[in-house]
Design a protein around this motif. Sequence first.
Motif, PDB file in Angstrom:
ATOM      1  N   LEU A  30       0.848  -1.184   0.000  1.00  0.00           N
ATOM      2  CA  LEU A  30       0.000   0.000   0.000  1.00  0.00           C
ATOM      3  C   LEU A  30       0.889   1.242   0.000  1.00  0.00           C
ATOM      4  O   LEU A  30       1.968   1.240   0.608  1.00  0.00           O
ATOM      5  CB  LEU A  30      -0.913   0.025   1.237  1.00  0.00           C
ATOM      6  CG  LEU A  30      -1.849  -1.160   1.432  1.00  0.00           C
ATOM      7  CD1 LEU A  30      -2.554  -1.050   2.778  1.00  0.00           C
ATOM      8  CD2 LEU A  30      -2.860  -1.233   0.296  1.00  0.00           C
ATOM      9  N   GLY A  31       0.425   2.291  -0.657  1.00  0.00           N
ATOM     10  CA  GLY A  31       1.254   3.485  -0.677  1.00  0.00           C
ATOM     11  C   GLY A  31       0.511   4.713  -1.157  1.00  0.00           C
ATOM     12  O   GLY A  31      -0.586   4.627  -1.729  1.00  0.00           O
ATOM     13  N   THR A  32       1.126   5.855  -0.920  1.00  0.00           N
ATOM     14  CA  THR A  32       0.597   7.129  -1.391  1.00  0.00           C
ATOM     15  C   THR A  32       1.758   8.080  -1.637  1.00  0.00           C
ATOM     16  O   THR A  32       2.839   7.933  -1.049  1.00  0.00           O
ATOM     17  CB  THR A  32      -0.383   7.740  -0.361  1.00  0.00           C
ATOM     18  OG1 THR A  32      -0.925   8.954  -0.885  1.00  0.00           O
ATOM     19  CG2 THR A  32       0.333   8.058   0.949  1.00  0.00           C
ATOM     20  N   GLY A  33       1.559   9.035  -2.519  1.00  0.00           N
ATOM     21  CA  GLY A  33       2.625   9.977  -2.841  1.00  0.00           C
ATOM     22  C   GLY A  33       2.073  11.296  -3.330  1.00  0.00           C
ATOM     23  O   GLY A  33       0.873  11.420  -3.652  1.00  0.00           O
ATOM     24  N   TYR A  34       2.948  12.281  -3.375  1.00  0.00           N
ATOM     25  CA  TYR A  34       2.568  13.640  -3.776  1.00  0.00           C
ATOM     26  C   TYR A  34       3.685  14.221  -4.641  1.00  0.00           C
ATOM     27  O   TYR A  34       4.876  14.038  -4.345  1.00  0.00           O
ATOM     28  CB  TYR A  34       2.362  14.512  -2.538  1.00  0.00           C
ATOM     29  CG  TYR A  34       2.016  15.961  -2.834  1.00  0.00           C
ATOM     30  CD1 TYR A  34       0.758  16.315  -3.302  1.00  0.00           C
ATOM     31  CD2 TYR A  34       2.958  16.972  -2.627  1.00  0.00           C
ATOM     32  CE1 TYR A  34       0.438  17.639  -3.566  1.00  0.00           C
ATOM     33  CE2 TYR A  34       2.642  18.306  -2.885  1.00  0.00           C
ATOM     34  CZ  TYR A  34       1.382  18.633  -3.345  1.00  0.00           C
ATOM     35  OH  TYR A  34       1.065  19.954  -3.613  1.00  0.00           O
ATOM     36  N   SER A  52       0.140  17.226  -7.996  1.00  0.00           N
ATOM     37  CA  SER A  52      -0.658  16.006  -8.157  1.00  0.00           C
ATOM     38  C   SER A  52      -0.369  15.067  -6.986  1.00  0.00           C
ATOM     39  O   SER A  52       0.681  15.158  -6.339  1.00  0.00           O
ATOM     40  CB  SER A  52      -0.344  15.302  -9.484  1.00  0.00           C
ATOM     41  OG  SER A  52       1.005  14.867  -9.513  1.00  0.00           O
ATOM     42  N   TRP A  53      -1.304  14.164  -6.718  1.00  0.00           N
ATOM     43  CA  TRP A  53      -1.080  13.147  -5.707  1.00  0.00           C
ATOM     44  C   TRP A  53      -1.672  11.830  -6.176  1.00  0.00           C
ATOM     45  O   TRP A  53      -2.468  11.792  -7.116  1.00  0.00           O
ATOM     46  CB  TRP A  53      -1.647  13.568  -4.344  1.00  0.00           C
ATOM     47  CG  TRP A  53      -3.139  13.778  -4.305  1.00  0.00           C
ATOM     48  CD1 TRP A  53      -3.798  14.943  -4.518  1.00  0.00           C
ATOM     49  CD2 TRP A  53      -4.140  12.787  -4.039  1.00  0.00           C
ATOM     50  NE1 TRP A  53      -5.153  14.754  -4.415  1.00  0.00           N
ATOM     51  CE2 TRP A  53      -5.400  13.440  -4.104  1.00  0.00           C
ATOM     52  CE3 TRP A  53      -4.122  11.431  -3.741  1.00  0.00           C
ATOM     53  CZ2 TRP A  53      -6.604  12.773  -3.898  1.00  0.00           C
ATOM     54  CZ3 TRP A  53      -5.311  10.759  -3.526  1.00  0.00           C
ATOM     55  CH2 TRP A  53      -6.533  11.441  -3.606  1.00  0.00           C
ATOM     56  N   TYR A  54      -1.296  10.753  -5.533  1.00  0.00           N
ATOM     57  CA  TYR A  54      -1.735   9.434  -5.963  1.00  0.00           C
ATOM     58  C   TYR A  54      -1.713   8.463  -4.787  1.00  0.00           C
ATOM     59  O   TYR A  54      -0.995   8.655  -3.791  1.00  0.00           O
ATOM     60  CB  TYR A  54      -0.842   8.903  -7.084  1.00  0.00           C
ATOM     61  CG  TYR A  54       0.623   8.825  -6.723  1.00  0.00           C
ATOM     62  CD1 TYR A  54       1.162   7.677  -6.159  1.00  0.00           C
ATOM     63  CD2 TYR A  54       1.471   9.921  -6.937  1.00  0.00           C
ATOM     64  CE1 TYR A  54       2.489   7.601  -5.815  1.00  0.00           C
ATOM     65  CE2 TYR A  54       2.802   9.861  -6.593  1.00  0.00           C
ATOM     66  CZ  TYR A  54       3.313   8.697  -6.033  1.00  0.00           C
ATOM     67  OH  TYR A  54       4.640   8.639  -5.678  1.00  0.00           O
ATOM     68  N   VAL A  55      -2.500   7.410  -4.918  1.00  0.00           N
ATOM     69  CA  VAL A  55      -2.480   6.286  -3.979  1.00  0.00           C
ATOM     70  C   VAL A  55      -2.445   4.999  -4.805  1.00  0.00           C
ATOM     71  O   VAL A  55      -2.924   4.971  -5.948  1.00  0.00           O
ATOM     72  CB  VAL A  55      -3.713   6.280  -3.036  1.00  0.00           C
ATOM     73  CG1 VAL A  55      -3.695   7.473  -2.114  1.00  0.00           C
ATOM     74  CG2 VAL A  55      -5.012   6.238  -3.846  1.00  0.00           C
ATOM     75  N   PHE A  56      -1.865   3.951  -4.245  1.00  0.00           N
ATOM     76  CA  PHE A  56      -1.779   2.697  -4.979  1.00  0.00           C
ATOM     77  C   PHE A  56      -1.830   1.519  -4.021  1.00  0.00           C
ATOM     78  O   PHE A  56      -1.506   1.636  -2.821  1.00  0.00           O
ATOM     79  CB  PHE A  56      -0.504   2.633  -5.823  1.00  0.00           C
ATOM     80  CG  PHE A  56       0.775   2.728  -5.039  1.00  0.00           C
ATOM     81  CD1 PHE A  56       1.388   1.590  -4.526  1.00  0.00           C
ATOM     82  CD2 PHE A  56       1.367   3.961  -4.803  1.00  0.00           C
ATOM     83  CE1 PHE A  56       2.557   1.676  -3.809  1.00  0.00           C
ATOM     84  CE2 PHE A  56       2.547   4.064  -4.075  1.00  0.00           C
ATOM     85  CZ  PHE A  56       3.156   2.913  -3.579  1.00  0.00           C
ATOM     86  N   ALA A  57      -2.244   0.386  -4.559  1.00  0.00           N
ATOM     87  CA  ALA A  57      -2.298  -0.858  -3.792  1.00  0.00           C
ATOM     88  C   ALA A  57      -1.967  -2.021  -4.724  1.00  0.00           C
ATOM     89  O   ALA A  57      -2.331  -2.004  -5.907  1.00  0.00           O
ATOM     90  CB  ALA A  57      -3.685  -1.057  -3.178  1.00  0.00           C
ATOM     91  N   GLN A  58      -1.267  -3.000  -4.185  1.00  0.00           N
ATOM     92  CA  GLN A  58      -0.883  -4.164  -4.984  1.00  0.00           C
ATOM     93  C   GLN A  58      -0.840  -5.402  -4.098  1.00  0.00           C
ATOM     94  O   GLN A  58      -0.299  -5.374  -2.992  1.00  0.00           O
ATOM     95  CB  GLN A  58       0.484  -3.932  -5.629  1.00  0.00           C
ATOM     96  CG  GLN A  58       0.984  -5.093  -6.474  1.00  0.00           C
ATOM     97  CD  GLN A  58       2.298  -4.782  -7.150  1.00  0.00           C
ATOM     98  OE1 GLN A  58       2.331  -3.987  -8.096  1.00  0.00           O
ATOM     99  NE2 GLN A  58       3.369  -5.386  -6.680  1.00  0.00           N
ATOM    100  N   LYS A  59      -1.438  -6.478  -4.586  1.00  0.00           N
ATOM    101  CA  LYS A  59      -1.499  -7.732  -3.842  1.00  0.00           C
ATOM    102  C   LYS A  59      -0.932  -8.848  -4.711  1.00  0.00           C
ATOM    103  O   LYS A  59      -1.250  -8.959  -5.904  1.00  0.00           O
ATOM    104  CB  LYS A  59      -2.949  -8.054  -3.470  1.00  0.00           C
ATOM    105  CG  LYS A  59      -3.152  -9.376  -2.766  1.00  0.00           C
ATOM    106  CD  LYS A  59      -2.540  -9.407  -1.392  1.00  0.00           C
ATOM    107  CE  LYS A  59      -2.883 -10.707  -0.664  1.00  0.00           C
ATOM    108  NZ  LYS A  59      -2.242 -10.801   0.657  1.00  0.00           N
ATOM    109  N   GLN A  60      -0.082  -9.668  -4.097  1.00  0.00           N
ATOM    110  CA  GLN A  60       0.537 -10.777  -4.811  1.00  0.00           C
ATOM    111  C   GLN A  60       0.043 -12.113  -4.257  1.00  0.00           C
ATOM    112  O   GLN A  60      -0.088 -12.275  -3.048  1.00  0.00           O
ATOM    113  CB  GLN A  60       2.060 -10.703  -4.704  1.00  0.00           C
ATOM    114  CG  GLN A  60       2.792 -11.807  -5.446  1.00  0.00           C
ATOM    115  CD  GLN A  60       4.296 -11.602  -5.465  1.00  0.00           C
ATOM    116  OE1 GLN A  60       4.894 -11.502  -6.525  1.00  0.00           O
ATOM    117  NE2 GLN A  60       4.908 -11.536  -4.300  1.00  0.00           N
TER     118      GLN A  60
END
Length: 393
Positions: A30-34, A52-60
Motif C-alpha cells: 500500500l502506498g501514497t505519494g505527492y 498532483s497526488w496518488y495512492v496505490f495498492a498491490q497484492k501478490q
Amino acid sequence: MYEEIKLDQLLLKPEVQVNIGKNQSSLLVLGTGYNYETVNSNRYGDLKILKSWYVFAQKQFQFKQKFNVIAGARFDKNELYPSQLSPKIAIAYKVNSDLVIKGSLGAGFKAPDFRQQYLNFSNSLIGYSLIGARELGISLKDLQKSGQIDAAIDITPYANGVELSPEKSIGINLGVDYTIQPNTILKINLFRNDISNLIETYNLPFNKKNNQAIYSYMNLNKVFTEGLEFNFSHRFNKNFLLFGSYQYLIAKDKEVVRKIKAGQMYKRDPITFVTTRVTLQDYKGLYNRSRHTANLQVQYQNILHNASIFLTAKYRGKYGFSGLNGYQDGNDILDDDREFVNGFVMVNTTFSKRFGTKWELQTGVENILDYTNKLQMPNISGRTFFINFNLTL
C-alpha cells in the motif's frame, strides 16, 4: 554563436509505502505519494507549477510455486485534469525451470508534462521552434512580431493555445521467458495498446521565414499500437555480456482506418494530379513511429580494476516525418514514400573507471559514424566526444 539557458526547478516527490506480510507469495503493498514541481526558465516564459497526488495498492498471490498473480490499482489526482483509476493484473506461469509464460492486462494514465504544455524553445543554430500547446498563441504572435513568421499567415486558430488532454490506454501483453542455458536468456513479448488522446508531436502547416519548421503537441483521438518485442542476452564469462533487442511496431489512427474502409480518404498524385482512394495498404500509420527498431550492446566489465566499456549500436528503421500530400489534398496522413526519413544506425561507446569509492571518470564518443540529417532531424548532432568526472559525497 552561443545560447544562454536559465533554469530553476524544484521537485518534491514524497512517497510512503507499506509492505504487509512476511511471505513474498502473499505480499500486500500500500502506498501514497505527492508531486509538487515548479519550473522557471527562459524556455518556459514564466513560473509554472504542477501539483498532483496518488495512492496505490498491490497484492501478490502465489500457488504451488507455479502460478504467480499480481493485482493492483493506482488512483491519480491532478489539479488540472479529472481523476483517473488505473487497475492492472499480471499472471506468470512457470512451466519448468527454463520456461515462464507471462500475461498482463491493465489501464494507464499519463498527464501532459511541462514540456508538452509550456515549452517555448527556438534552436539558435538550426532555427526550428518547439512550442508547448498552451503557449502556441503567445509564442506565434511573438514570432510574427519579430518578423520570423510571415505577417500574412493566419495564426488566429492558435490564439488561445491548445488544451491537451491526458492520455488513457488499455494494454494487453503476452510473453515467454526462456532460459536456453544458464548464461543465455531469450524473451519474446506480444503487445496491443488502445490509446485515447495520444499526445503527439506535429509540425504546423506553415514554416518560419528561414524555412525551418514549427513543432508543437496535439491529441490524437483514438489510436492503437501493436507488435512484437524480442530480447536476447548472453554472458560469455564474468567480464563480457552481449545484449540485443528488436521491436516490430504497427501504430495507426483508428479514425483514419475507419475512413479508409468507408472509402472517404483520397490522395492526389503531385505529377499527374490524378485523384485516387487511399487503401489500407497505402496507409503506413502514425508519424514518427518506426516499424523496425533494434539495439545491440556489448559490455566489458573488469571488477579488479573497477573499469567498464560499453559499445552500443542502435538501428532505427524508416519513419514518417511530415505529410507532403496534406498541403495539396488535405488528407495529411502517412501514405507516400517521400514522407519518410530513411533508416539509420547510431553507434556510441563509453569507458568508465572508478578511483576509490568517491571518484569516477567517464569518457566516450556518441554518434561514432557521424550520422546527421539537419533538415529532418536537427536535434541529432554529429560525432561528439565527452568526458565526465563524478564525485560521490
